[in-house]
Enzyme design. Sequence first.
Site, PDB file in Angstrom:
ATOM      1  N   GLY A 127       0.845  -1.210   0.000  1.00 11.94           N
ATOM      2  CA  GLY A 127       0.000   0.000   0.000  1.00 11.94           C
ATOM      3  C   GLY A 127       0.872   1.248   0.000  1.00 11.94           C
ATOM      4  CG  HIS A 128       3.314   2.227   3.396  1.00 14.93           C
ATOM      5  ND1 HIS A 128       3.305   1.096   4.181  1.00 14.93           N
ATOM      6  CD2 HIS A 128       2.755   3.210   4.130  1.00 14.93           C
ATOM      7  CE1 HIS A 128       2.761   1.382   5.354  1.00 14.93           C
ATOM      8  NE2 HIS A 128       2.411   2.653   5.354  1.00 14.93           N
ATOM      9  CD  GLN A 160      -0.520   8.799  14.232  1.00 10.00           C
ATOM     10  OE1 GLN A 160       0.115   9.731  13.757  1.00 10.00           O
ATOM     11  NE2 GLN A 160      -1.118   7.902  13.460  1.00 10.00           N
ATOM     12  CG  ASP A 203      -5.591   4.997   7.666  1.00 13.73           C
ATOM     13  OD1 ASP A 203      -5.992   4.492   8.710  1.00 13.73           O
ATOM     14  OD2 ASP A 203      -4.580   4.586   7.048  1.00 13.73           O
ATOM     15  CD  GLN A 258      -4.113   9.231   8.541  1.00 10.31           C
ATOM     16  OE1 GLN A 258      -3.823   9.010   9.697  1.00 10.31           O
ATOM     17  NE2 GLN A 258      -3.458   8.659   7.531  1.00 10.31           N
ATOM     18  CB  VAL A 264      -2.760  -2.007  -1.849  1.00  8.45           C
ATOM     19  CG1 VAL A 264      -2.113  -3.280  -2.400  1.00  8.45           C
ATOM     20  CG2 VAL A 264      -2.413  -0.804  -2.736  1.00  8.45           C
ATOM     21  CB  SER A 310      -3.185  -2.612   8.060  1.00  6.41           C
ATOM     22  OG  SER A 310      -2.815  -2.123   9.336  1.00  6.41           O
ATOM     23  CB  SER A 311       2.024  -1.459   9.613  1.00  2.13           C
ATOM     24  OG  SER A 311       2.349  -0.624   8.521  1.00  2.13           O
ATOM     25  NE  ARG A 312      -2.370  -0.333  14.930  1.00  7.76           N
ATOM     26  CZ  ARG A 312      -2.475   0.976  14.668  1.00  7.76           C
ATOM     27  NH1 ARG A 312      -2.977   1.379  13.522  1.00  7.76           N
ATOM     28  NH2 ARG A 312      -2.068   1.875  15.545  1.00  7.76           N
TER      29      ARG A 312
HETATM   30  O1  PAF Z   1      -1.299   6.961   8.249  1.00 10.72           O
HETATM   31  C1  PAF Z   1      -0.246   7.017   8.910  1.00 10.72           C
HETATM   32  O2  PAF Z   1       0.669   6.187   8.759  1.00 10.72           O
HETATM   33  C2  PAF Z   1      -0.098   8.105   9.958  1.00 10.72           C
HETATM   34  O3  PAF Z   1      -1.309   8.391  10.579  1.00 10.72           O
HETATM   35  C3  PAF Z   1       0.579   9.378   9.403  1.00 10.72           C
HETATM   36  C4  PAF Z   1      -0.280  10.043   8.352  1.00 10.72           C
HETATM   37  C5  PAF Z   1       1.944   9.041   8.843  1.00 10.72           C
HETATM   38  C6  PAF Z   1       0.767  10.392  10.544  1.00 10.72           C
HETATM   39  O4  PAF Z   1       1.578   9.886  11.566  1.00 10.72           O
END
Ligand code: PAF
Length: 284
Positions: A36-37, A61, A150, A153, A176, A185-187
Amino acid sequence: VRVLETIGELRLVLGEARAAGLSVGFVPTMGYLHAGHVSLMEASVSDNDVTVVSIFVNPLQFAPSEDLGTYPVDPTGDLAACREAGVDHVFVPSAEQMYPSAMSTSVSVGEVSAPLEGEFRPTHFSGVATVVAKLFSIIGPCRAYFGAKDWQQVAVVRRMAADLSFPVDVIDRPIVRDPDGLALSSRNVHLSTEQRSQAGVLQRSLLIGAQLVAAGETDPSVVEAAMKEAISRAPLADLDYAAAVRPDTLTSDGPLHGEVRLLVAVRFGRVRLIDNVGCRTLEP
Ligand code: PAF
């Protein structure tokens, strides 16, 4: 790829790039980079002359009860992914670099932060808005890329950038997914084998909701009940919310009409997953 650890160094290299007439793309991340990244980095590399990725696990956060201490990290893999995607600069500030004497300033975005995630994670979006505002101020004029997983977000960041007049074009990119539909997701790495085998239920519930909307259902509570029922079929899933809302305000005011966003948040043990999909009502 060049690794930069200080705000001063990053401002210097981006100042030089802009002086040479180059455009800047920015991908903010918390590391443990996945496909995804990579799709965000590739979009930035293709749209801009210079791409910066930030990797910073932002303590602001996470609530005290959340997973800051166990958030996955992989500095070597992250650097390799950035290099492979053609990223120019990776900004890896320490917590002291970002928050030298703690922070007494915080950015809070009203309305769009309040529902859904805002109800379950009341301090989360002000932590996100604060770090993203700080990063936008360090990086300066750019296109900034965020994943649509997100969704709320992105709405919060877009509103914050508009309200504070940041010269940043906020771009969202598609989710993705793994082959069974689980949004990357990283999680996800923290899911047990059994939890992982049930996690496809998030996307299945969204598709059931989207089918109802596409077939003419406009009552948000009927769509939400169908998504909840789908999630209840996964025994290890605990639902936080299933919502059918307007894509911009994240609220529903009466019957659904036009563009609709369906969003779910589900806990599998200590791992909390979110997902969403867009759909459209039948117009008369
Ligand atoms: O989506 C993320 O990984 C985080 O919330 C972000 C946008 C990098 C802010 O820390």
